[in-house]
Design an enzyme around this catalytic site. Structure first.
Site, PDB file in Angstrom:
ATOM      1  N   ARG A  47       0.863  -1.183   0.000  1.00 57.39           N
ATOM      2  CA  ARG A  47       0.000   0.000   0.000  1.00 57.39           C
ATOM      3  C   ARG A  47       0.901   1.236   0.000  1.00 57.39           C
ATOM      4  NH1 ARG A  47       2.290   2.128   3.836  1.00 57.39           N
ATOM      5  NH2 ARG A  47       0.730   3.755   3.815  1.00 57.39           N
ATOM      6  N   ALA A  49       0.885   5.199  -2.155  1.00 53.19           N
ATOM      7  CA  ALA A  49       0.737   5.528  -3.578  1.00 53.19           C
ATOM      8  C   ALA A  49       1.921   5.099  -4.462  1.00 53.19           C
ATOM      9  CB  ALA A  49       0.439   7.021  -3.716  1.00 53.19           C
ATOM     10  N   ASP A 240      -1.815  10.957  -2.253  1.00 53.16           N
ATOM     11  CA  ASP A 240      -2.230   9.900  -3.184  1.00 53.16           C
ATOM     12  C   ASP A 240      -2.536  10.446  -4.565  1.00 53.16           C
ATOM     13  OD1 ASP A 240      -2.808   8.664  -0.405  1.00 53.16           O
ATOM     14  OD2 ASP A 240      -2.736   7.035  -1.857  1.00 53.16           O
TER      15      ASP A 240
HETATM   16  O1  MRU Z   1      -4.514   3.454   2.173  1.00 54.32           O
HETATM   17  P1  MRU Z   1      -3.029   3.611   2.107  1.00 54.32           P
HETATM   18  O2  MRU Z   1      -2.312   3.055   3.280  1.00 54.32           O
HETATM   19  O3  MRU Z   1      -2.468   3.107   0.802  1.00 54.32           O
HETATM   20  O4  MRU Z   1      -2.823   5.182   2.115  1.00 54.32           O
HETATM   21  C1  MRU Z   1      -1.530   5.704   2.062  1.00 54.32           C
HETATM   22  C2  MRU Z   1      -1.491   7.176   2.173  1.00 54.32           C
HETATM   23  O5  MRU Z   1      -2.487   7.847   2.287  1.00 54.32           O
HETATM   24  C3  MRU Z   1      -0.132   7.806   2.021  1.00 54.32           C
HETATM   25  O6  MRU Z   1      -0.039   8.945   2.787  1.00 54.32           O
HETATM   26  C4  MRU Z   1       0.096   8.173   0.548  1.00 54.32           C
HETATM   27  O7  MRU Z   1      -0.168   7.068  -0.269  1.00 54.32           O
HETATM   28  C5  MRU Z   1       1.444   8.658   0.299  1.00 54.32           C
HETATM   29  S1  MRU Z   1       2.644   7.373   0.381  1.00 54.32           S
HETATM   30  C6  MRU Z   1       4.155   8.001   0.014  1.00 54.32           C
END
Ligand code: MRU
Length: 350
Positions: A47, A49, A240
């Site tokens: 998980r 982004a 994201d």
């Molecule tokens: O649902 P997730 O855990 O994938 O969400 C991740 C986030 O919101 C992070 O802050 C975002 O992806 C940035 S990661 C460098």
């Protein structure tokens, strides 16, 4: 120095750190088929982004590898099907779509046999991964320019996990924190627990502990109190998807943190690679927001915590309006959200 790599290409398969098991267990999952990669993204074994962008790129290669034809048109058609399955996993992080588009574009632009296209697709996935690592390090480096010009050590609050685990390695928001720590300018990280999946408590805290970075975990409803008490000098979060006007989708709760930071005159930064910017979207209202299963809310482990008969709403992300963001730290430079549009678009493949 960070040695956490959530996605590793090894012996013709992908190894993923299973992020649903951390911090109690460190488990590696082997992925050899693209459907399993799609499942791993959907269930959040991988998980964050940029990390799901890298995972999807390898997923495209795994899918390409499974296509048993020498006929270019048939191969490309099957690759489009693989792309569609991978696109259906998570809707908000644009890096996923960006990486899939880049892989498809590479396939279409490669003149040669199907076997040659497959080889180039693997190289492209590896390139996307290597570039992301460099990008995160550049974001960390650039962040040192925005630190206040005094010897004071900073306490930085972050939300969710935008660390090595969420990228190819090093991290965006947590990459900034790593760089500030290495530069001797960090006092402490405040990690929001980040309900409902607790990425802050489980993953950000775990990464900090690995590198002996001082970390205090707080529940999400304590952030305002910490700001009011003067415990927080700066907020840095990941993203994201960032719309062309700078509105930023990130983990649910980020918007609230930004409102509180504004109220307390605390700088609020977003750290993100340019591949997270979706220049095709004029504003954040157009960003698709993922809604996840209600069990994430009503259950902690195996224990049901809510009474029967209540309704649930579980959006996984929210949008922070650009006017609440002090700056966006990218691999090129740090910009005000309204100036994002002036940055180089060449990395945008979507
Ligand atoms: O649902 P997730 O855990 O994938 O969400 C991740 C986030 O919101 C992070 O802050 C975002 O992806 C940035 S990661 C460098």
């Amino acid at each position: 120095m960070n040695t956490i790599y959530p996605v590793v290409w090894s012996n013709n398969k992908v190894l993923l750190i299973d992020q649903t098991c951390l911090p109690s267990q460190y488990v590696l999952v082997e992925i050899s088929r693209y459907e399993d990669m799609a499942k791993a993204i959907k269930t959040m074994i991988v998980r964050g982004a940029p990390a799901i962008g890298v995972a999807a790129a390898y997923g495209m290669y795994l899918g390409a590898r499974e296509v048993n034809t020498k006929e270019r048109e048939t191969f490309l058609k099957k690759l489009e099907d693989v792309a569609e399955i991978l696109r259906q996993t998570r809707p908000t992080a644009v890096n996923l779509f960006w990486a899939i588009s880049r892989m498809l574009k590479t396939a279409y632009e490669t003149l040669g046999t199907v076997e040659e296209i497959k080889t180039i697709l693997l190289e492209t996935a590896q390139k996307i991964q290597a570039e992301d690592l460099q990008t995160c390090q550049a974001i960390g480096e650039n962040s040192l320019q925005i630190l206040p010009n005094n010897p004071h050590k900073l306490s930085i609050l972050t939300h969710c996990n935008a660390g090595a685990l969420a990228t190819a390695g090093y991290g965006t928001a947590l990459g900034v924190i790593r760089s500030v720590w290495t530069a001797g300018r960090l006092k402490r990280v405040y990690a929001d627990e980040t309900r409902p999946r607790l990425q802050g408590a489980k993953l950000t805290a775990w990464e900090c502990v690995q590198e002996k970075i001082p970390v205090t975990v707080i529940s999400d409803n304590m952030a305002a109190h910490c700001m009011q008490k003067g415990l927080i000098d700066m907020v840095v979060v990941g993203a994201d998807r960032i719309a062309a006007n700078g509105d930023t989708a990130n983990k649910i709760g980020t918007y609230g943190v930004a409102v509180m930071a504004k109220m307390h005159h605390i700088p609020f930064y977003v750290a993100a690679p340019l591949s997270t910017v979706d220049f095709s979207l004029e504003n954040g209202g157009l960003i698709p927001i993922e809604e996840r299963d209600s069990s994430e809310l009503y259950q902690i482990g195996d224990t049901v915590i809510y009474p029967d008969g209540v309704d649930y709403y579980n959006p996984a992300f929210d949008v922070t309006p650009a006017h609440l963001i002090t700056g966006i730290i990218t691999e090129q430079t740090t910009v005000k959200p309204e100036n994002l549009i002036d940055l180089n678009h060449s990395k945008n493949y979507s």
